[in-house]
Design an enzyme around this catalytic site. Structure first.
Site, PDB file in Angstrom:
ATOM      1  N   GLU A 137      -1.930   9.168  -1.885  1.00 39.11           N
ATOM      2  CA  GLU A 137      -1.752   9.856  -0.614  1.00 39.11           C
ATOM      3  C   GLU A 137      -0.870   9.091   0.357  1.00 39.11           C
ATOM      4  O   GLU A 137      -1.351   8.429   1.272  1.00 39.11           O
ATOM      5  CB  GLU A 137      -3.094  10.207   0.028  1.00 39.11           C
ATOM      6  N   ASP A 179      -9.045  15.884  -4.574  1.00 41.08           N
ATOM      7  CA  ASP A 179      -8.731  15.491  -3.199  1.00 41.08           C
ATOM      8  C   ASP A 179      -7.246  15.747  -3.012  1.00 41.08           C
ATOM      9  O   ASP A 179      -6.414  15.170  -3.734  1.00 41.08           O
ATOM     10  CB  ASP A 179      -9.089  13.997  -3.060  1.00 41.08           C
ATOM     11  N   HIS A 228      -6.875   6.168  -3.716  1.00 41.59           N
ATOM     12  CA  HIS A 228      -8.166   5.618  -4.155  1.00 41.59           C
ATOM     13  C   HIS A 228      -8.650   6.306  -5.417  1.00 41.59           C
ATOM     14  O   HIS A 228      -8.373   7.485  -5.638  1.00 41.59           O
ATOM     15  CB  HIS A 228      -9.192   5.834  -3.043  1.00 41.59           C
ATOM     16  N   ASP A 258      -6.418  18.192   4.862  1.00 39.21           N
ATOM     17  CA  ASP A 258      -6.838  17.381   3.715  1.00 39.21           C
ATOM     18  C   ASP A 258      -8.192  17.904   3.228  1.00 39.21           C
ATOM     19  O   ASP A 258      -9.168  17.917   3.973  1.00 39.21           O
ATOM     20  CB  ASP A 258      -6.936  15.917   4.171  1.00 39.21           C
ATOM     21  N   HIS A 274     -14.474   7.391  -2.754  1.00 36.80           N
ATOM     22  CA  HIS A 274     -13.554   6.249  -2.704  1.00 36.80           C
ATOM     23  C   HIS A 274     -14.056   5.166  -3.638  1.00 36.80           C
ATOM     24  O   HIS A 274     -15.079   4.554  -3.406  1.00 36.80           O
ATOM     25  CB  HIS A 274     -13.460   5.678  -1.282  1.00 36.80           C
ATOM     26  N   GLU A 332      -0.880  14.591  -0.634  1.00 39.12           N
ATOM     27  CA  GLU A 332      -1.860  13.988  -1.546  1.00 39.12           C
ATOM     28  C   GLU A 332      -2.128  14.886  -2.749  1.00 39.12           C
ATOM     29  O   GLU A 332      -2.265  16.097  -2.612  1.00 39.12           O
ATOM     30  CB  GLU A 332      -3.189  13.745  -0.805  1.00 39.12           C
TER      31      GLU A 332
HETATM   32 MN    MN Z   1      -7.691  13.530   0.995  1.00 40.27          MN
HETATM   33 MN    MN Z   2      -7.931  10.819  -0.503  1.00 37.10          MN
END
Ligand code: MN
Ligand code: MN
Length: 293
Positions: A190, A98, A157, A87, A165, A278
């Site tokens: 995600e 992200d 998020h 990630d 976030h 994600e």
């Molecule tokens: Mn992530």
């Molecule tokens: Mn994330």
């Protein structure tokens, strides 16, 4: 115009770089390769491009879902049978991409496909006016169709400048209502699929921290930690990035004093396997633009 062109461009640039680096990093996950070597090589690719890591590269094994990364001097080796979540967060001028994928070193193909299919099902629904709970319902349905459970206490998020976030929260399970999606929102979806309980718990081990208050520290190790944190502008950092010794004493002191927030490793039950997929997207008038595809 909902979003300034320069902001749009920064999100797109971050997304394109994140996509490229994530693929490269995932390609380094091979039986017999060391975790520390893989993490350092992948993180270096981001900084060599002049971008900022939005958070330490998360690499989570098997029942761990998130928030693990290489420890200082980590000797873990990728092994046959492992299921590895990679990630990555990249920030360009503070605007974040992200994105995550799962590398299967065993026989977990259907589990990997479950989180991927759930992500695609949710992305297909994104447009102004949709409730976040509907995205959660699509994620849960897709994962259950594959025979697994969604992780109910992890969510997608919103993202904002130097903020990893923020609102909206995108659940991974069906929920009544939730945030209403609006044009110009930027968020990550995600889904996590699991063979375990469908809930993650906090491990004792913490690798990732975030500065949440600006107060001076007296301990030399705490000073070094805050020097590591300062250029991050509130974005998370890794214990591994702090030079010198007695780092753990400094970290626990700063957490106790309310200066740092700790992100413990999150895991489902022992012996279970968790997959993750994600992407980050920008909501447009008609749907969305996925920046990390
Ligand atoms: Mn992530
Ligand atoms: Mn994330």
């Amino acid at each position: 115009m909902i979003m300034d062109d320069a902001v749009y461009d920064a999100y797109r640039e971050a997304g394109a770089l994140a996509r490229r680096v994530l693929r490269h990093g995932a390609g380094l996950v091979k039986e017999g390769t060391g975790l520390l070597e893989m993490v350092e090589a992948t993180e270096a690719m981001v900084t060599e491009e002049g971008a900022l890591l939005a958070f330490p590269l998360n690499v989570s094994f098997n029942e761990a879902a998130a928030h693990d990364t290489a420890m200082p001097g980590d000797e873990r080796i990728f092994a046959r049978g492992d299921l590895i979540k990679v990630d990555l967060g990249v920030a360009v001028d503070g605007y974040i991409a992200d994105t995550a994928m799962t590398v299967d070193l065993g026989d977990h193909g259907a589990l990997v496909e479950a989180s991927r299919a759930a992500l695609e099902a949710a992305i297909a629904l994104v447009r102004p006016g949709v409730a976040a709970g509907e995205l959660g319902a699509a994620i849960q349905a897709a994962i259950e169709e594959h025979g697994y459970k969604p992780v109910g206490n992890l969510t997608g998020h919103g993202l904002d400048r130097y903020k990893q976030h923020t609102r909206p929260t995108i659940p991974n399970i069906a929920m009544a209502g939730g945030a209403v999606i609006e044009e110009g929102m930027v968020f990550a979806i995600e889904p996590f699929a699991t063979t375990g309980s469908g809930r993650v718990s906090e491990a004792a081990r913490v690798e990732i921290y975030q500065q949440i208050a600006a107060r001076p520290a007296r301990l030399p190790s705490a000073k070094r930690i805050l020097e590591t944190a300062r250029p991050r502008r509130g974005l998370p950092f890794s214990r591994r990035w702090v030079p010198g010794d007695k780092v753990d004493i400094g970290l626990s002191t700063l957490v106790r004093n309310g200066i740092l927030h700790a992100f413990p490793v999150l895991h489902d039950v022992p012996g279970s396997f968790v997959s993750q997929a994600e992407h980050t997207l920008i909501v447009t008038e008609e749907g969305c633009e996925v920046t990390t595809r």
